[in-house]
Design a protein around this motif. Structure first.
Motif, PDB file in Angstrom:
ATOM      1  N   ARG A  81       0.814  -1.217   0.000  1.00  0.00           N
ATOM      2  CA  ARG A  81       0.000   0.000   0.000  1.00  0.00           C
ATOM      3  C   ARG A  81       0.848   1.269   0.000  1.00  0.00           C
ATOM      4  NH1 ARG A  81      -5.523  -1.002   2.777  1.00  0.00           N
ATOM      5  NH2 ARG A  81      -5.687  -3.242   2.533  1.00  0.00           N
ATOM      6  N   GLN A  82       2.065   1.157   0.469  1.00  0.00           N
ATOM      7  CA  GLN A  82       2.921   2.335   0.574  1.00  0.00           C
ATOM      8  C   GLN A  82       3.597   2.696  -0.748  1.00  0.00           C
ATOM      9  OE1 GLN A  82       2.755   3.957   3.415  1.00  0.00           O
ATOM     10  NE2 GLN A  82       1.462   2.336   4.256  1.00  0.00           N
ATOM     11  N   THR A  84       4.089   4.153  -4.216  1.00  0.00           N
ATOM     12  CA  THR A  84       3.477   5.181  -5.059  1.00  0.00           C
ATOM     13  C   THR A  84       4.020   5.043  -6.474  1.00  0.00           C
ATOM     14  OG1 THR A  84       5.217   6.796  -4.639  1.00  0.00           O
ATOM     15  CG2 THR A  84       3.357   6.755  -3.087  1.00  0.00           C
TER      16      THR A  84
END
Length: 136
Positions: A81-82, A84
């Motif tokens: 999820r981290q 980008t």
């Protein structure tokens, strides 16, 4: 056999991320696998033994191990999820730079970045350049 493993699993369907691990394990256990095929009397085992005993096969395997380990590491670093899009693009650019650097090293005869090929050269007392030439 002097290996910690005592059985050989006959499983052919392997997920993408596990392929690098399977290749690494195959590389580590190659001598034991050759012994297994030598002791087995089936024609299929003889066919496999002929393939994995070929002079060019082990350097190619060592090269594949290194490639898949790096792809797996990249794949795992891109997940989560981290992550980008900026992180992903930075990692992909870094991978492309590393590939170009490796190509330059190969052209210069510097094989220090190829850990598995160096390990193979130490184990066989062979010339690293000749092994790397077979693998590439």
């Amino acid at each position: 056999m002097e290996s910690e493993q005592e059985t050989l699993l006959y499983h052919t369907e392997v997920r993408w991320l596990s392929r690098g691990n399977v290749l690494t394990r195959l590389f580590v256990l190659l001598k034991e696998i050759q012994e297994f095929f030598e002791s087995d009397r089936k024609q299929k085992s003889k066919d496999y033994l002929e393939v994995i005993s070929h002079d060019e096969w082990e350097p190619h395997l060592a090269n594949l191990v290194g490639i898949f380990q790096r792809i797996n590491a990249l794949n795992q670093s891109l997940q989560g999820r981290q992550a980008t899009i900026i992180d992903v693009m930075d990692k992909l650019r870094a991978l492309l730079l590393k590939i170009n650097l490796r190509i330059d090293h190969i052209n210069d005869g510097n094989f220090a970045m190829f850990e598995e090929l160096c390990q193979l050269a130490r184990a066989t007392s062979a010339n690293l350049k000749s092994i790397a030439t077979l693998a590439i």
